[in-house]
Scaffold this active site. Sequence first.
Site, PDB file in Angstrom:
ATOM      1  N   SER A  27      36.880  66.885  53.294  1.00 20.61           N
ATOM      2  CA  SER A  27      37.528  65.813  53.152  1.00 20.61           C
ATOM      3  C   SER A  27      37.888  65.114  54.316  1.00 20.61           C
ATOM      4  CB  SER A  27      38.934  66.433  52.442  1.00 20.61           C
ATOM      5  OG  SER A  27      39.684  67.565  52.790  1.00 20.61           O
ATOM      6  N   GLY A  32      37.508  71.252  53.666  1.00 23.68           N
ATOM      7  CA  GLY A  32      36.979  70.985  54.899  1.00 23.68           C
ATOM      8  C   GLY A  32      35.841  69.926  55.218  1.00 23.68           C
ATOM      9  N   ASP A  61      44.825  57.965  49.385  1.00 20.60           N
ATOM     10  CA  ASP A  61      44.509  59.265  50.358  1.00 20.60           C
ATOM     11  C   ASP A  61      43.544  58.721  51.273  1.00 20.60           C
ATOM     12  OD1 ASP A  61      44.334  61.584  51.437  1.00 20.60           O
ATOM     13  OD2 ASP A  61      42.940  62.442  49.913  1.00 20.60           O
ATOM     14  N   HIS A  94      45.364  63.338  53.605  1.00 19.80           N
ATOM     15  CA  HIS A  94      45.785  64.634  53.395  1.00 19.80           C
ATOM     16  C   HIS A  94      45.571  65.485  54.288  1.00 19.80           C
ATOM     17  CE1 HIS A  94      42.015  65.552  51.296  1.00 19.80           C
ATOM     18  NE2 HIS A  94      42.502  67.028  51.749  1.00 19.80           N
TER      19      HIS A  94
HETATM   20  C1  4AZ Z   1      39.692  70.076  49.580  1.00 21.19           C
HETATM   21  O1  4AZ Z   1      40.389  71.122  49.148  1.00 21.19           O
HETATM   22  C2  4AZ Z   1      38.663  69.469  48.607  1.00 21.19           C
HETATM   23  N1  4AZ Z   1      35.175  69.166  45.134  1.00 21.19           N
HETATM   24  C3  4AZ Z   1      37.885  68.450  48.914  1.00 21.19           C
HETATM   25  C4  4AZ Z   1      36.964  68.124  47.991  1.00 21.19           C
HETATM   26  C5  4AZ Z   1      36.932  68.671  46.675  1.00 21.19           C
HETATM   27  C6  4AZ Z   1      37.667  69.762  46.367  1.00 21.19           C
HETATM   28  C7  4AZ Z   1      38.619  70.309  47.380  1.00 21.19           C
HETATM   29  C8  4AZ Z   1      35.823  68.150  45.492  1.00 21.19           C
HETATM   30  O2  4AZ Z   1      39.982  69.372  50.665  1.00 21.19           O
END
Ligand code: 4AZ
Length: 257
Positions: free
Chosen positions: A203, A201, A96, A46
């Site tokens: 992820s 940020g 993902d 993503h």
């Molecule tokens: C995101 O927006 C995101 N709390 C990544 C991890 C989590 C929530 C949002 C987990 O990339």
Amino acid sequence: IIGGDKTLRGEWPWQVSVWLRSQSKGSHPLCGASLISPCWVLTAAHCFKRFGRDPSRYILRLGDYHTEEQDDFERTLSPERIVIHRKYHSQGWEYDIALLRLKGTEGNCVAFNPHTGAVCLPEAGHRWEKRPTSCVITGWGITGSSHTSSTDLEYSRTLLQAWVPLLPAWRCKKRYGDRFTGRMLCAGSLSDRHRVDSCQGDSGGPLVCQGEGGRWVLTGVISWGHGCGNPSFPGVYTRVSRFLRWIDKVVNKPYKS
Ligand code: 4AZ
């Protein structure tokens, strides 16, 4: 990272940051990622939803610690190729996972150094949450105090880390229903007093757990969740042990551009 602490330079040598090439100084990385071999970086699919799959739009930083300073071992590279799992759909959160190929000949893309190295992959079918395990998440994403419900809505300029317990799948099933599948891991703090979570940020970055002999193993890829740091809504991670064959296939397939 919510409820995290500062890391030491070089403490997590597989941590990579993914930037949009056109990002100006003072901005933050788009995503985190993990170095798994001298030529391959593992991240979330993503991460390429907004700006597309053209590798020339992105740069990768290895050995990075402070996003606004040139660190001693920091190197900026561009990916040669972006391989997104073909079952990933931008509307959902399944599959993902993505691999980024660095430029260079096989085995010779980046030289490892005290601040750059690869993380181990898990064994097939290893179910970490069978035994209560604490793992570590790292990233430059949105921060927040572990004691309040609010996030700072600010990205960290230094790499942060946090210990996060793996939770049984039902904790996430209960909250997310069928969106949570066996290809995902559920992790987070259940305590209202000490909130620990990944956030926007972070992820694509690693969830590592310590295996036998103290080796750190890339167990999850930071993926999604409802908000950040809410103990009722744990973080969801791509379960790396379910993608070992996919990784092997992509990494070992002869490639012609
Ligand atoms: C995101 O927006 C995101 N709390 C990544 C991890 C989590 C929530 C949002 C987990 O990339």
